[in-house]
Design a protein around this motif. Structure first.
Motif, PDB file in Angstrom:
ATOM      1  N   GLU A  89       0.842  -1.201   0.000  1.00  0.00           N
ATOM      2  CA  GLU A  89       0.000   0.000   0.000  1.00  0.00           C
ATOM      3  C   GLU A  89       0.877   1.251   0.000  1.00  0.00           C
ATOM      4  N   ALA A  90       1.896   1.217  -0.844  1.00  0.00           N
ATOM      5  CA  ALA A  90       2.870   2.310  -0.926  1.00  0.00           C
ATOM      6  C   ALA A  90       3.249   2.548  -2.387  1.00  0.00           C
ATOM      7  N   ASP A  91       3.668   3.781  -2.671  1.00  0.00           N
ATOM      8  CA  ASP A  91       4.179   4.162  -3.996  1.00  0.00           C
ATOM      9  C   ASP A  91       5.667   4.481  -3.849  1.00  0.00           C
ATOM     10  N   PRO A  92       6.381   4.574  -4.974  1.00  0.00           N
ATOM     11  CA  PRO A  92       7.729   5.119  -4.923  1.00  0.00           C
ATOM     12  C   PRO A  92       7.690   6.540  -4.325  1.00  0.00           C
ATOM     13  N   PRO A  93       8.694   6.994  -3.571  1.00  0.00           N
ATOM     14  CA  PRO A  93       9.967   6.300  -3.355  1.00  0.00           C
ATOM     15  C   PRO A  93       9.964   5.281  -2.197  1.00  0.00           C
ATOM     16  N   LEU A  94       8.947   5.363  -1.290  1.00  0.00           N
ATOM     17  CA  LEU A  94       8.941   4.405  -0.170  1.00  0.00           C
ATOM     18  C   LEU A  94       8.951   2.965  -0.706  1.00  0.00           C
ATOM     19  N   HIS A  95       8.063   2.696  -1.653  1.00  0.00           N
ATOM     20  CA  HIS A  95       7.957   1.341  -2.188  1.00  0.00           C
ATOM     21  C   HIS A  95       9.283   0.857  -2.778  1.00  0.00           C
ATOM     22  N   THR A  96       9.991   1.736  -3.431  1.00  0.00           N
ATOM     23  CA  THR A  96      11.248   1.344  -4.095  1.00  0.00           C
ATOM     24  C   THR A  96      12.249   0.808  -3.070  1.00  0.00           C
ATOM     25  N   ARG A  97      12.304   1.473  -1.932  1.00  0.00           N
ATOM     26  CA  ARG A  97      13.262   1.106  -0.888  1.00  0.00           C
ATOM     27  C   ARG A  97      12.865  -0.204  -0.202  1.00  0.00           C
ATOM     28  N   THR A  98      11.597  -0.375   0.143  1.00  0.00           N
ATOM     29  CA  THR A  98      11.165  -1.594   0.838  1.00  0.00           C
ATOM     30  C   THR A  98      11.181  -2.797  -0.119  1.00  0.00           C
ATOM     31  N   ARG A  99      10.787  -2.542  -1.343  1.00  0.00           N
ATOM     32  CA  ARG A  99      10.762  -3.612  -2.344  1.00  0.00           C
ATOM     33  C   ARG A  99      12.172  -4.148  -2.599  1.00  0.00           C
ATOM     34  N   ALA A 100      13.161  -3.252  -2.630  1.00  0.00           N
ATOM     35  CA  ALA A 100      14.536  -3.689  -2.902  1.00  0.00           C
ATOM     36  C   ALA A 100      14.996  -4.690  -1.845  1.00  0.00           C
ATOM     37  N   VAL A 101      14.599  -4.468  -0.598  1.00  0.00           N
ATOM     38  CA  VAL A 101      15.006  -5.376   0.482  1.00  0.00           C
ATOM     39  C   VAL A 101      14.362  -6.750   0.277  1.00  0.00           C
ATOM     40  N   LEU A 102      13.063  -6.777   0.011  1.00  0.00           N
ATOM     41  CA  LEU A 102      12.395  -8.080  -0.141  1.00  0.00           C
ATOM     42  C   LEU A 102      12.816  -8.779  -1.429  1.00  0.00           C
ATOM     43  N   THR A 103      13.102  -8.016  -2.481  1.00  0.00           N
ATOM     44  CA  THR A 103      13.582  -8.630  -3.730  1.00  0.00           C
ATOM     45  C   THR A 103      14.883  -9.384  -3.470  1.00  0.00           C
ATOM     46  N   ARG A 104      15.745  -8.787  -2.672  1.00  0.00           N
ATOM     47  CA  ARG A 104      17.028  -9.437  -2.367  1.00  0.00           C
ATOM     48  C   ARG A 104      16.814 -10.679  -1.502  1.00  0.00           C
ATOM     49  N   ILE A 105      15.973 -10.551  -0.464  1.00  0.00           N
ATOM     50  CA  ILE A 105      15.774 -11.672   0.464  1.00  0.00           C
ATOM     51  C   ILE A 105      15.077 -12.851  -0.228  1.00  0.00           C
ATOM     52  N   LEU A 106      14.291 -12.556  -1.272  1.00  0.00           N
ATOM     53  CA  LEU A 106      13.574 -13.610  -2.004  1.00  0.00           C
ATOM     54  C   LEU A 106      14.191 -13.853  -3.385  1.00  0.00           C
ATOM     55  N   SER A 107      15.473 -13.563  -3.526  1.00  0.00           N
ATOM     56  CA  SER A 107      16.159 -13.721  -4.824  1.00  0.00           C
ATOM     57  C   SER A 107      16.269 -15.199  -5.211  1.00  0.00           C
ATOM     58  N   PRO A 108      16.537 -15.487  -6.479  1.00  0.00           N
ATOM     59  CA  PRO A 108      16.716 -16.884  -6.902  1.00  0.00           C
ATOM     60  C   PRO A 108      17.747 -17.628  -6.046  1.00  0.00           C
ATOM     61  N   ALA A 109      18.836 -16.972  -5.682  1.00  0.00           N
ATOM     62  CA  ALA A 109      19.858 -17.639  -4.856  1.00  0.00           C
ATOM     63  C   ALA A 109      19.290 -18.006  -3.483  1.00  0.00           C
ATOM     64  N   ALA A 110      18.467 -17.120  -2.918  1.00  0.00           N
ATOM     65  CA  ALA A 110      17.873 -17.377  -1.608  1.00  0.00           C
ATOM     66  C   ALA A 110      16.850 -18.514  -1.692  1.00  0.00           C
ATOM     67  N   ILE A 111      16.126 -18.567  -2.798  1.00  0.00           N
ATOM     68  CA  ILE A 111      15.103 -19.605  -2.971  1.00  0.00           C
ATOM     69  C   ILE A 111      15.771 -20.981  -3.129  1.00  0.00           C
ATOM     70  N   ARG A 112      16.905 -21.010  -3.823  1.00  0.00           N
ATOM     71  CA  ARG A 112      17.628 -22.290  -3.980  1.00  0.00           C
ATOM     72  C   ARG A 112      17.987 -22.901  -2.632  1.00  0.00           C
ATOM     73  N   ILE A 113      18.308 -22.034  -1.677  1.00  0.00           N
ATOM     74  CA  ILE A 113      18.687 -22.521  -0.347  1.00  0.00           C
ATOM     75  C   ILE A 113      17.485 -23.170   0.355  1.00  0.00           C
ATOM     76  N   LEU A 114      16.282 -22.709   0.030  1.00  0.00           N
ATOM     77  CA  LEU A 114      15.075 -23.247   0.675  1.00  0.00           C
ATOM     78  C   LEU A 114      14.627 -24.588   0.081  1.00  0.00           C
ATOM     79  N   ARG A 115      15.094 -24.891  -1.126  1.00  0.00           N
ATOM     80  CA  ARG A 115      14.506 -25.997  -1.883  1.00  0.00           C
ATOM     81  C   ARG A 115      14.556 -27.346  -1.149  1.00  0.00           C
ATOM     82  N   ASP A 116      15.712 -27.688  -0.578  1.00  0.00           N
ATOM     83  CA  ASP A 116      15.833 -28.988   0.098  1.00  0.00           C
ATOM     84  C   ASP A 116      14.788 -29.154   1.196  1.00  0.00           C
ATOM     85  N   MET A 117      14.668 -28.139   2.033  1.00  0.00           N
ATOM     86  CA  MET A 117      13.713 -28.218   3.143  1.00  0.00           C
ATOM     87  C   MET A 117      12.279 -28.316   2.609  1.00  0.00           C
TER      88      MET A 117
END
Ligand code: 4IA
Length: 399
Positions: A89-117
Protein backbone atom coordinates in the motif's frame (compact mmCIF):
# COMPACT_ATOMS: atom_id res chain seq x y z
CA UNK A 1 -17.11 20.36 -20.31
CA UNK A 2 -18.63 17.39 -22.04
CA UNK A 3 -20.61 15.07 -19.81
CA UNK A 4 -18.87 11.75 -20.36
CA UNK A 5 -21.04 9.94 -17.85
CA UNK A 6 -23.67 9.39 -20.53
CA UNK A 7 -21.19 7.40 -22.61
CA UNK A 8 -19.64 5.20 -20.03
CA UNK A 9 -20.61 1.53 -19.78
CA UNK A 10 -22.44 0.91 -16.51
CA UNK A 11 -23.12 -2.31 -14.59
CA UNK A 12 -25.31 -3.13 -11.59
CA UNK A 13 -23.20 -6.22 -10.75
CA UNK A 14 -21.98 -6.61 -7.14
CA UNK A 15 -18.59 -8.37 -7.42
CA UNK A 16 -18.60 -9.07 -3.66
CA UNK A 17 -22.02 -10.76 -3.39
CA UNK A 18 -22.12 -14.45 -2.49
CA UNK A 19 -23.82 -15.17 -5.79
CA UNK A 20 -20.98 -13.56 -7.74
CA UNK A 21 -18.21 -15.14 -5.64
CA UNK A 22 -19.67 -18.66 -5.89
CA UNK A 23 -19.47 -18.63 -9.69
CA UNK A 24 -17.72 -15.50 -10.94
CA UNK A 25 -17.04 -16.62 -14.51
CA UNK A 26 -20.32 -15.62 -16.22
CA UNK A 27 -20.04 -12.24 -14.47
CA UNK A 28 -16.43 -11.84 -15.62
CA UNK A 29 -17.63 -12.34 -19.17
CA UNK A 30 -20.41 -9.78 -18.74
CA UNK A 31 -17.93 -7.21 -17.37
CA UNK A 32 -15.39 -7.84 -20.15
CA UNK A 33 -18.10 -7.49 -22.79
CA UNK A 34 -19.61 -4.37 -21.22
CA UNK A 35 -16.52 -2.41 -22.24
CA UNK A 36 -12.82 -1.76 -21.62
CA UNK A 37 -13.72 0.11 -18.42
CA UNK A 38 -17.08 -0.14 -16.67
CA UNK A 39 -18.76 1.93 -13.95
CA UNK A 40 -20.07 -0.17 -11.05
CA UNK A 41 -22.98 1.92 -9.88
CA UNK A 42 -23.48 0.08 -6.59
CA UNK A 43 -20.05 1.18 -5.35
CA UNK A 44 -19.36 4.27 -7.47
CA UNK A 45 -16.10 2.80 -8.78
CA UNK A 46 -14.61 1.73 -12.10
CA UNK A 47 -13.68 -1.79 -13.07
CA UNK A 48 -11.50 -3.30 -15.80
CA UNK A 49 -11.85 -6.97 -16.73
CA UNK A 50 -9.98 -7.25 -20.04
CA UNK A 51 -6.37 -8.43 -20.16
CA UNK A 52 -5.02 -5.39 -22.00
CA UNK A 53 -6.53 -2.77 -19.69
CA UNK A 54 -5.71 -4.68 -16.49
CA UNK A 55 -2.11 -5.07 -17.59
CA UNK A 56 -1.74 -1.47 -18.76
CA UNK A 57 -3.09 -0.15 -15.45
CA UNK A 58 -0.80 -2.34 -13.36
CA UNK A 59 2.20 -1.08 -15.31
CA UNK A 60 1.21 2.61 -15.07
CA UNK A 61 1.79 3.08 -11.32
CA UNK A 62 2.02 6.88 -11.69
CA UNK A 63 -1.62 7.09 -12.82
CA UNK A 64 -2.95 4.09 -10.83
CA UNK A 65 -1.45 4.41 -7.35
CA UNK A 66 -1.38 2.02 -4.40
CA UNK A 67 -0.86 4.43 -1.50
CA UNK A 68 -4.61 5.13 -1.22
CA UNK A 69 -5.04 1.41 -0.53
CA UNK A 70 -5.49 -1.54 -2.89
CA UNK A 71 -8.95 -2.33 -1.54
CA UNK A 72 -12.27 -0.54 -1.96
CA UNK A 73 -11.56 1.77 0.97
CA UNK A 74 -9.79 5.02 0.08
CA UNK A 75 -7.17 5.69 2.77
CA UNK A 76 -7.43 9.40 1.99
CA UNK A 77 -11.09 9.41 3.00
CA UNK A 78 -11.38 6.80 5.76
CA UNK A 79 -8.87 5.39 8.25
CA UNK A 80 -7.35 2.03 7.23
CA UNK A 81 -8.30 -0.98 9.41
CA UNK A 82 -4.59 -1.59 10.11
CA UNK A 83 -1.47 0.54 9.55
CA UNK A 84 -0.91 0.38 5.77
CA UNK A 85 1.61 -2.10 4.39
CA UNK A 86 4.82 -0.24 3.50
CA UNK A 87 5.25 -2.30 0.34
CA UNK A 88 1.75 -3.23 -0.95
CA UNK A 89 0.00 0.00 0.00
CA UNK A 90 2.87 2.31 -0.93
CA UNK A 91 4.18 4.16 -4.00
CA UNK A 92 7.73 5.12 -4.92
CA UNK A 93 9.97 6.30 -3.35
CA UNK A 94 8.94 4.40 -0.17
CA UNK A 95 7.96 1.34 -2.19
CA UNK A 96 11.25 1.34 -4.09
CA UNK A 97 13.26 1.11 -0.89
CA UNK A 98 11.17 -1.59 0.84
CA UNK A 99 10.76 -3.61 -2.34
CA UNK A 100 14.54 -3.69 -2.90
CA UNK A 101 15.01 -5.38 0.48
CA UNK A 102 12.40 -8.08 -0.14
CA UNK A 103 13.58 -8.63 -3.73
CA UNK A 104 17.03 -9.44 -2.37
CA UNK A 105 15.77 -11.67 0.46
CA UNK A 106 13.57 -13.61 -2.00
CA UNK A 107 16.16 -13.72 -4.82
CA UNK A 108 16.72 -16.88 -6.90
CA UNK A 109 19.86 -17.64 -4.86
CA UNK A 110 17.87 -17.38 -1.61
CA UNK A 111 15.10 -19.61 -2.97
CA UNK A 112 17.63 -22.29 -3.98
CA UNK A 113 18.69 -22.52 -0.35
CA UNK A 114 15.07 -23.25 0.67
CA UNK A 115 14.51 -26.00 -1.88
CA UNK A 116 15.83 -28.99 0.10
CA UNK A 117 13.71 -28.22 3.14
CA UNK A 118 10.57 -27.54 1.05
CA UNK A 119 11.05 -30.83 -0.86
CA UNK A 120 11.73 -32.85 2.28
CA UNK A 121 8.57 -31.53 3.95
CA UNK A 122 6.53 -32.21 0.81
CA UNK A 123 7.79 -35.81 0.62
CA UNK A 124 6.98 -36.38 4.31
CA UNK A 125 3.48 -34.95 4.02
CA UNK A 126 2.66 -36.78 0.77
CA UNK A 127 3.93 -40.11 2.17
CA UNK A 128 1.59 -39.64 5.13
CA UNK A 129 -1.40 -38.79 2.91
CA UNK A 130 -0.79 -41.75 0.58
CA UNK A 131 -0.73 -44.00 3.66
CA UNK A 132 -3.96 -42.41 4.88
CA UNK A 133 -5.59 -42.70 1.41
CA UNK A 134 -8.54 -40.40 2.21
CA UNK A 135 -7.93 -36.81 3.24
CA UNK A 136 -9.10 -33.24 2.92
CA UNK A 137 -7.15 -31.47 0.20
CA UNK A 138 -7.50 -28.11 1.94
CA UNK A 139 -6.92 -28.85 5.65
CA UNK A 140 -4.60 -31.84 5.33
CA UNK A 141 -2.53 -30.71 2.37
CA UNK A 142 -2.84 -27.04 1.28
CA UNK A 143 -3.09 -25.64 4.82
CA UNK A 144 -0.80 -28.14 6.49
CA UNK A 145 2.00 -27.51 3.99
CA UNK A 146 1.57 -23.72 3.71
CA UNK A 147 1.50 -23.33 7.49
CA UNK A 148 4.70 -25.36 7.79
CA UNK A 149 7.29 -24.43 5.19
CA UNK A 150 7.03 -20.67 4.72
CA UNK A 151 6.59 -19.80 8.42
CA UNK A 152 9.57 -22.11 9.12
CA UNK A 153 11.58 -20.24 6.47
CA UNK A 154 10.59 -16.88 7.96
CA UNK A 155 11.65 -18.19 11.37
CA UNK A 156 8.57 -17.87 13.56
CA UNK A 157 7.63 -20.20 16.40
CA UNK A 158 5.38 -23.23 15.81
CA UNK A 159 2.96 -22.35 18.56
CA UNK A 160 0.19 -19.92 17.77
CA UNK A 161 0.30 -20.59 14.04
CA UNK A 162 -3.45 -21.22 14.17
CA UNK A 163 -3.67 -17.39 14.14
CA UNK A 164 -2.16 -17.14 10.65
CA UNK A 165 -5.24 -18.22 8.66
CA UNK A 166 -7.68 -16.03 10.61
CA UNK A 167 -5.30 -13.10 10.05
CA UNK A 168 -5.10 -13.83 6.33
CA UNK A 169 -8.87 -14.03 6.17
CA UNK A 170 -9.04 -10.54 7.71
CA UNK A 171 -6.42 -9.12 5.35
CA UNK A 172 -8.00 -10.42 2.17
CA UNK A 173 -11.64 -9.82 3.14
CA UNK A 174 -10.69 -6.26 4.09
CA UNK A 175 -9.85 -5.36 0.51
CA UNK A 176 -13.57 -5.63 -0.27
CA UNK A 177 -16.57 -3.70 1.09
CA UNK A 178 -17.66 -3.84 4.74
CA UNK A 179 -20.03 -6.72 3.98
CA UNK A 180 -20.93 -9.88 5.91
CA UNK A 181 -17.67 -11.56 4.85
CA UNK A 182 -15.67 -8.68 6.29
CA UNK A 183 -17.70 -8.68 9.52
CA UNK A 184 -17.23 -12.41 10.03
CA UNK A 185 -13.49 -12.24 9.32
CA UNK A 186 -12.86 -9.34 11.70
CA UNK A 187 -15.11 -10.49 14.57
CA UNK A 188 -12.10 -11.66 16.66
CA UNK A 189 -9.58 -9.20 15.22
CA UNK A 190 -7.90 -8.04 18.43
CA UNK A 191 -6.14 -11.18 19.74
CA UNK A 192 -5.25 -12.37 16.22
CA UNK A 193 -3.67 -9.02 15.33
CA UNK A 194 -1.82 -8.90 18.64
CA UNK A 195 -0.37 -12.36 18.07
CA UNK A 196 0.76 -11.45 14.53
CA UNK A 197 2.43 -8.24 15.68
CA UNK A 198 4.19 -10.10 18.52
CA UNK A 199 5.82 -12.36 15.90
CA UNK A 200 7.14 -9.42 13.87
CA UNK A 201 9.83 -8.23 16.28
CA UNK A 202 13.53 -9.05 16.07
CA UNK A 203 13.30 -10.93 19.37
CA UNK A 204 10.64 -13.33 18.02
CA UNK A 205 12.57 -14.39 14.91
CA UNK A 206 14.98 -17.30 14.44
CA UNK A 207 18.55 -16.44 13.43
CA UNK A 208 19.26 -16.97 9.72
CA UNK A 209 15.56 -16.94 8.71
CA UNK A 210 13.93 -14.65 6.14
CA UNK A 211 12.44 -12.53 8.93
CA UNK A 212 15.79 -11.92 10.61
CA UNK A 213 17.27 -11.05 7.21
CA UNK A 214 14.82 -8.14 7.06
CA UNK A 215 16.21 -6.88 10.37
CA UNK A 216 19.73 -7.13 8.94
CA UNK A 217 18.63 -4.40 6.49
CA UNK A 218 18.18 -2.16 9.56
CA UNK A 219 21.77 -2.78 10.54
CA UNK A 220 22.89 -1.79 7.03
CA UNK A 221 20.82 1.43 7.14
CA UNK A 222 18.20 0.53 4.52
CA UNK A 223 15.24 0.33 6.93
CA UNK A 224 14.21 1.57 10.36
CA UNK A 225 13.49 -1.00 13.09
CA UNK A 226 9.69 -0.42 12.92
CA UNK A 227 9.82 -0.71 9.12
CA UNK A 228 11.51 -4.11 9.43
CA UNK A 229 8.68 -5.31 11.68
CA UNK A 230 6.15 -4.07 9.13
CA UNK A 231 7.84 -6.06 6.36
CA UNK A 232 7.76 -9.22 8.48
CA UNK A 233 4.03 -8.51 8.80
CA UNK A 234 3.88 -8.40 4.99
CA UNK A 235 5.43 -11.90 4.82
CA UNK A 236 2.81 -13.19 7.26
CA UNK A 237 -0.03 -11.37 5.43
CA UNK A 238 0.83 -12.30 1.86
CA UNK A 239 2.70 -15.58 2.14
CA UNK A 240 0.24 -18.10 3.52
CA UNK A 241 -3.41 -17.79 2.42
CA UNK A 242 -2.31 -17.16 -1.14
CA UNK A 243 -0.50 -20.49 -1.31
CA UNK A 244 -3.24 -22.32 0.64
CA UNK A 245 -5.77 -21.23 -1.99
CA UNK A 246 -3.30 -21.82 -4.83
CA UNK A 247 -2.38 -25.37 -3.80
CA UNK A 248 -6.02 -26.17 -3.02
CA UNK A 249 -7.15 -24.89 -6.41
CA UNK A 250 -4.41 -26.91 -8.11
CA UNK A 251 -5.56 -30.12 -6.41
CA UNK A 252 -9.14 -29.33 -7.39
CA UNK A 253 -8.12 -28.80 -11.03
CA UNK A 254 -6.28 -32.15 -11.11
CA UNK A 255 -9.14 -34.00 -9.39
CA UNK A 256 -11.63 -32.59 -11.91
CA UNK A 257 -9.33 -33.17 -14.92
CA UNK A 258 -7.77 -36.61 -14.45
CA UNK A 259 -6.47 -36.65 -18.05
CA UNK A 260 -4.43 -33.54 -17.23
CA UNK A 261 -3.01 -35.30 -14.16
CA UNK A 262 -1.96 -38.22 -16.40
CA UNK A 263 -0.19 -35.82 -18.76
CA UNK A 264 1.72 -34.38 -15.78
CA UNK A 265 2.68 -37.81 -14.48
CA UNK A 266 4.11 -38.73 -17.87
CA UNK A 267 5.97 -35.40 -18.21
CA UNK A 268 7.06 -34.10 -14.80
CA UNK A 269 8.86 -31.27 -16.61
CA UNK A 270 5.36 -29.83 -17.17
CA UNK A 271 4.79 -29.32 -13.42
CA UNK A 272 6.04 -25.73 -13.46
CA UNK A 273 3.87 -24.74 -16.42
CA UNK A 274 0.89 -26.64 -15.01
CA UNK A 275 0.93 -24.49 -11.87
CA UNK A 276 0.90 -21.34 -14.03
CA UNK A 277 -2.15 -22.76 -15.79
CA UNK A 278 -3.84 -23.35 -12.41
CA UNK A 279 -3.09 -19.73 -11.47
CA UNK A 280 -4.59 -18.55 -14.77
CA UNK A 281 -7.62 -20.85 -14.65
CA UNK A 282 -8.56 -20.62 -10.93
CA UNK A 283 -6.76 -17.52 -9.70
CA UNK A 284 -6.37 -17.60 -5.89
CA UNK A 285 -6.14 -13.78 -5.94
CA UNK A 286 -9.11 -12.58 -8.02
CA UNK A 287 -8.98 -8.79 -7.78
CA UNK A 288 -7.12 -5.71 -6.65
CA UNK A 289 -7.84 -2.00 -6.63
CA UNK A 290 -5.87 1.02 -7.65
CA UNK A 291 -6.73 4.72 -7.21
CA UNK A 292 -6.30 7.30 -9.98
CA UNK A 293 -3.91 10.18 -9.32
CA UNK A 294 -5.22 12.33 -12.22
CA UNK A 295 -7.96 12.26 -14.84
CA UNK A 296 -7.17 9.64 -17.47
CA UNK A 297 -8.73 8.46 -20.72
CA UNK A 298 -9.19 4.72 -21.13
CA UNK A 299 -10.33 3.71 -24.61
CA UNK A 300 -12.32 6.92 -24.93
CA UNK A 301 -13.82 6.94 -21.43
CA UNK A 302 -12.71 9.66 -19.00
CA UNK A 303 -11.90 8.55 -15.43
CA UNK A 304 -11.72 11.30 -12.81
CA UNK A 305 -8.91 12.00 -10.36
CA UNK A 306 -8.99 10.08 -7.06
CA UNK A 307 -11.32 7.33 -8.29
CA UNK A 308 -11.12 3.68 -7.29
CA UNK A 309 -10.52 1.12 -10.05
CA UNK A 310 -11.21 -2.58 -9.46
CA UNK A 311 -8.79 -4.66 -11.53
CA UNK A 312 -10.20 -8.09 -12.38
CA UNK A 313 -7.05 -10.21 -12.56
CA UNK A 314 -9.10 -13.41 -12.81
CA UNK A 315 -11.23 -12.04 -15.67
CA UNK A 316 -8.12 -10.92 -17.58
CA UNK A 317 -6.91 -14.51 -17.20
CA UNK A 318 -9.88 -15.75 -19.25
CA UNK A 319 -10.15 -12.92 -21.75
CA UNK A 320 -10.72 -14.49 -25.19
CA UNK A 321 -8.93 -11.45 -26.70
CA UNK A 322 -5.75 -12.79 -25.10
CA UNK A 323 -6.23 -16.57 -24.70
CA UNK A 324 -7.23 -19.44 -26.95
CA UNK A 325 -10.11 -21.44 -25.44
CA UNK A 326 -9.72 -19.55 -22.14
CA UNK A 327 -12.24 -21.76 -20.29
CA UNK A 328 -10.27 -24.95 -20.99
CA UNK A 329 -7.78 -26.15 -18.34
CA UNK A 330 -4.74 -27.29 -20.32
CA UNK A 331 -1.44 -27.98 -18.55
CA UNK A 332 0.45 -27.82 -21.86
CA UNK A 333 -0.65 -24.23 -22.49
CA UNK A 334 1.83 -21.33 -22.26
CA UNK A 335 0.02 -19.71 -19.35
CA UNK A 336 2.66 -17.16 -18.39
CA UNK A 337 1.24 -13.71 -18.92
CA UNK A 338 -1.64 -14.45 -16.54
CA UNK A 339 -2.33 -11.61 -14.12
CA UNK A 340 -2.56 -13.62 -10.88
CA UNK A 341 0.84 -12.39 -9.64
CA UNK A 342 0.08 -8.92 -10.96
CA UNK A 343 2.77 -7.21 -13.02
CA UNK A 344 4.81 -4.01 -12.93
CA UNK A 345 6.51 -2.61 -9.84
CA UNK A 346 4.07 -4.38 -7.47
CA UNK A 347 4.25 -7.78 -9.21
CA UNK A 348 4.36 -10.52 -6.56
CA UNK A 349 7.76 -10.39 -4.86
CA UNK A 350 7.23 -13.88 -3.39
CA UNK A 351 6.25 -15.66 -6.59
CA UNK A 352 9.35 -17.88 -6.54
CA UNK A 353 8.34 -19.15 -3.09
CA UNK A 354 4.84 -19.98 -4.37
CA UNK A 355 6.31 -21.81 -7.36
CA UNK A 356 8.74 -23.70 -5.14
CA UNK A 357 5.89 -24.87 -2.87
CA UNK A 358 3.88 -26.11 -5.83
CA UNK A 359 6.85 -27.85 -7.45
CA UNK A 360 7.73 -29.60 -4.20
CA UNK A 361 4.15 -30.76 -3.55
CA UNK A 362 3.26 -31.76 -7.09
CA UNK A 363 6.70 -33.29 -7.65
CA UNK A 364 6.04 -35.58 -4.66
CA UNK A 365 2.43 -36.29 -5.68
CA UNK A 366 3.19 -37.17 -9.33
CA UNK A 367 5.56 -39.91 -8.11
CA UNK A 368 3.00 -41.58 -5.85
CA UNK A 369 -0.52 -40.74 -7.01
CA UNK A 370 -2.05 -42.33 -10.11
CA UNK A 371 -5.24 -40.28 -9.71
CA UNK A 372 -7.44 -38.38 -7.26
CA UNK A 373 -11.09 -39.29 -6.66
CA UNK A 374 -13.55 -36.81 -5.20
CA UNK A 375 -15.32 -38.54 -2.29
CA UNK A 376 -17.78 -35.69 -1.75
CA UNK A 377 -18.80 -32.31 -3.08
CA UNK A 378 -16.09 -29.67 -2.53
CA UNK A 379 -17.36 -26.58 -0.70
CA UNK A 380 -16.25 -23.01 -1.44
CA UNK A 381 -14.63 -20.67 1.11
CA UNK A 382 -16.00 -17.29 0.09
CA UNK A 383 -13.66 -14.32 0.46
CA UNK A 384 -13.79 -10.75 -0.91
CA UNK A 385 -10.43 -11.22 -2.69
CA UNK A 386 -9.47 -14.89 -2.75
CA UNK A 387 -11.09 -17.76 -4.64
CA UNK A 388 -10.72 -21.24 -3.25
CA UNK A 389 -12.17 -24.10 -1.29
CA UNK A 390 -13.14 -24.72 2.31
CA UNK A 391 -13.17 -28.51 1.92
CA UNK A 392 -11.95 -30.84 -0.83
CA UNK A 393 -12.64 -34.47 0.13
CA UNK A 394 -10.26 -36.71 -1.81
CA UNK A 395 -9.17 -40.32 -2.13
CA UNK A 396 -5.77 -41.18 -3.56
CA UNK A 397 -5.40 -44.00 -6.07
CA UNK A 398 -1.75 -44.89 -5.50
CA UNK A 399 0.72 -45.69 -8.26
C1 4IA B 1 1.19 -6.89 2.76
C2 4IA B 1 -1.63 -9.03 -2.64
C3 4IA B 1 -1.42 -9.87 -1.44
C4 4IA B 1 -0.75 -11.15 -1.78
C5 4IA B 1 -0.70 -9.11 -0.36
C6 4IA B 1 -1.32 -8.98 0.87
C7 4IA B 1 -0.70 -8.27 1.89
C8 4IA B 1 0.54 -7.67 1.67
C9 4IA B 1 1.15 -7.81 0.44
C10 4IA B 1 0.53 -8.54 -0.57
O1 4IA B 1 0.66 -6.86 3.87
O2 4IA B 1 2.22 -6.27 2.48
Amino acid sequence: MMDTTADRPVSAIDPFSHEFLRDPYPHHEALREAGPVVWLEQYGIWTMARHQEVRDSLIDWQTYCSSAGVGLSDFRKEPPWRPPSIILEADPPLHTRTRAVLTRILSPAAIRILRDMFEREAELLVARLVEQREFDGVADLAEAYSLKVFPDAVGISEDGRENLLPYGSMVFNSFGPRNDLFDRATANAGPVRDWIMSKCSRAALAPGGLGMQIFEAVDSGELSEPEAGMLVRSFLSAGIDTTVYGLGNALYCFARHPEQWSILRENPNLIRGAFEEVLRFEAPVQTFFRTTTKTVDVAGVRLGDGEKVLLFLAAANRDPRRWDKPDVFDVRRRATGHMTFGTGIHGCVGQAVARLESEAIFGALTKRVASFELTGEPTPRLNNTLRGLDTLPLRIVPV
